[in-house]
Structure formats: C-alpha cells, structure tokens
Design a protein around this motif. Structure first.
Motif, PDB file in Angstrom:
ATOM      1  N   THR A   1      10.496  -2.402  -0.278  1.00  0.00           N
ATOM      2  CA  THR A   1       9.422  -2.649  -0.904  1.00  0.00           C
ATOM      3  C   THR A   1       9.666  -2.254  -2.627  1.00  0.00           C
ATOM      4  O   THR A   1       9.515  -2.967  -3.513  1.00  0.00           O
TER       5      THR A   1
ATOM      6  N   GLU B   1       9.482  -9.429   3.201  1.00  0.00           N
ATOM      7  CA  GLU B   1       9.861  -8.181   3.726  1.00  0.00           C
ATOM      8  C   GLU B   1       9.684  -7.912   5.335  1.00  0.00           C
ATOM      9  O   GLU B   1       8.225  -8.144   5.552  1.00  0.00           O
TER      10      GLU B   1
ATOM     11  N   ASP C   1       1.852  -2.220   0.989  1.00  0.00           N
ATOM     12  CA  ASP C   1       2.946  -2.996   0.324  1.00  0.00           C
ATOM     13  C   ASP C   1       2.736  -3.959  -0.375  1.00  0.00           C
ATOM     14  O   ASP C   1       3.133  -4.417  -1.676  1.00  0.00           O
TER      15      ASP C   1
HETATM   16 MG   LIG Z   1       7.654  -1.785   2.608  1.00  0.00          MG
END
Ligand SMILES: [Mg+2]
Ligand SMILES: Nc1nc2c(ncn2[C@@H]2O[C@H](COP(=O)(O)OP(=O)(O)OP(=O)(O)O)[C@@H](O)[C@H]2O)c(=O)[nH]1
Length: 239
Positions: free
Chosen positions: A44, A117, A72
């Motif tokens: 992140t 992610e 996040d």
């Molecule tokens: Mg993360």
C-alpha cells in the motif's frame, strides 16, 4: 478407422474468468499489475507513492484486497483516483471473480493502468490468475534473504521484484546481494528494483518501469487508434 485425439485443455473456472478479463483489459490497452507480498512489506505504501507520482493525465484505478477492513482503500483514496476495497472475508488471496465483480463498470472508462494489491500472503495469491499483465513481488529487507528460496512460486511467476525498505539496511542483518542472488536462482530473468517508500529511493525507477509498460500496452491495444482520436484533451479521471 483412424481416430484423431483432440486434447482440449480445460481451463479452471478462475482461469476462464481471468482470460476474459485479460481480453477486455487488453482490448482497451489497460495495463494491469498484481502486487503480491507478505503482510506489511509495503504494497500500500508503494501504491500511495505511485499515485502521488504518476504523470498527470494517467487514467489509473486501484483494487486493493484484504481479509478484513477497508483501511488500505481509505489510505489510497486520498490521491483522487478511483479505488475499491475487495474484502475477502477469510480468503487468503484474490481470485478473478472478485476482480471481475469489482471491475465491471470501470471497464468502460478507458483506463491506462489498473493497480491490484493482493491480500498479504506470499503463497496463496501465486496460483490465482487475475487477468493481469504482470505479477510483481514485493520483498522487504526485514523478511530475510532466503524468502525467494522458501517461496519460489511467486518469485518464479513475478516479472519484477521490488526490494522495499532499503532505508532500513543499516539497522537489520540483511544482505541485499544475497537476496538478489536467491531471487535470480529461482528466476534468472527477474527484474529487480530496490526502493524505499520512506526516503523515495528507487521510486523513479519503479515509475519508469510502470510508464514503459503502460506505453507498450497502449501501443499494442487493438483500439489504440480509436483511443488516440478520443484523447484530444486527454481527460483526467481523477475526481
Ligand atoms: Mg496493504
Ligand atoms: N522504513 C520503511 N517502512 C516502510 C516502507 N514501506 C512501508 N513501510 C512501513 O511498513 C508498514 C507496512 O506497510 P504497508 O504499506 O501497509 O504494507 P502492506 O504490504 O500494504 O501490508 P498489508 O496490506 O497488510 O499486507 C507501514 O508501517 C509502513 O509505513 C519503507 O520503504 N521503509
């Protein structure tokens, strides 16, 4: 009578959906990258820096996966690009169906770049194709040089390894040369960029890697000419 045996590779359900995503993204010239690492390696943080530094006009969006919380997504939303959290409620990886479900109405937006992610895990996400162009493994210097040898699957599949938190090298017993050697024992052609999200070291190289891949993807897209003709003014999708 001669018999012709036709071997048909039967794609798993995940691979079938991933192939559809890859087609849809490829058609529009959207580069998709899938960031994979242990929890806390800095995925992140790297995305925060990326969104901060992306050339203006880049049409980017982020999907971020976690077992719980939208922490996040909230961190990443501050940069003005579209961001969605995928909460897996226990699953240790994203799968193509989750990406498809969260991507649906973004596919019409002519994105240049989709940053994904994955859930923090060095093993499970490795087996799940998300329709990405490249898997990127993030290893941080607090994790030990042996991780490429212990978790070879992801280092074999990743096109790029980011060695993050190099600002901590003076304080931790980590030999970066050995880590790079280990990664290349598993995947001789793996590209490697050393970064620090804290000091900014190496982020220019990461952005250059990303920009080169975005450019190539746009160039290869079947609808490139259509896109270019639409691009007078090159609208910025940031809100
Ligand atoms: Mg993360
Ligand atoms: N010193 C240092 N700390 C970093 C660096 N990158 C990230 N961190 C810190 O490492 C911790 C974890 O960073 P995150 O970016 O949340 O890691 P992540 O990989 O997204 O974590 P998960 O999503 O939980 O898997 C945070 O406290 C960051 O500030 C870096 O380059 N150097």
């Amino acid at each position: 009578m001669n018999r012709v045996v036709i071997e048909k590779s039967v794609l798993s359900e995940n691979d079938r959906i991933a192939a559809g995503l890859r087609d849809a993204l490829g058609h529009r010239g959207t580069l998709a990258v899938n960031l994979i690492s242990s929890p806390g390696s800095g995925k992140t943080s790297l995305l925060e820096k990326t969104l901060e530094m992306l050339p203006r006009g880049t049409r980017a969006a982020v999907l971020t996966g976690d077992i719980q919380t939208d922490n996040d997504a909230r961190r990443l939303a501050r940069y003005g690009y579209p961001v969605r959290q995928i909460t897996t409620a226990g699953a240790c990886h994203l799968d193509a169906r989750m990406v498809e479900n969260h991507l649906a109405d973004w596919l019409d937006r002519q994105l240049d770049l989709l940053l994904i992610e994955n859930v923090g895990n060095l093993v499970c996400p490795t087996s799940y194709d998300l329709g990405e162009d490249a898997k990127i493994v993030v290893l941080s210097v607090t994790e030990g040089e042996d991780k490429p040898l212990k978790y070879p699957g992801i280092f074999r599949k990743a096109e790029l390894m980011i060695l993050n938190k190099v600002d901590l090298l003076p304080y931790v017993p980590f030999d970066p040369k050995l880590a790079l050697e280990n990664a290349r024992r598993i995947h001789p052609d793996i590209e490697i960029i050393e970064t620090s999200c804290t000091t900014g070291t190496g982020l220019d190289k990461w952005l250059a890697w990303l920009s080169a891949h975005v450019e190539r993807k746009i160039y290869e897209a079947p609808v490139r000419n259509l896109r270019q003709s639409q691009e007078t003014g090159h609208d910025d999708i940031r809100s």
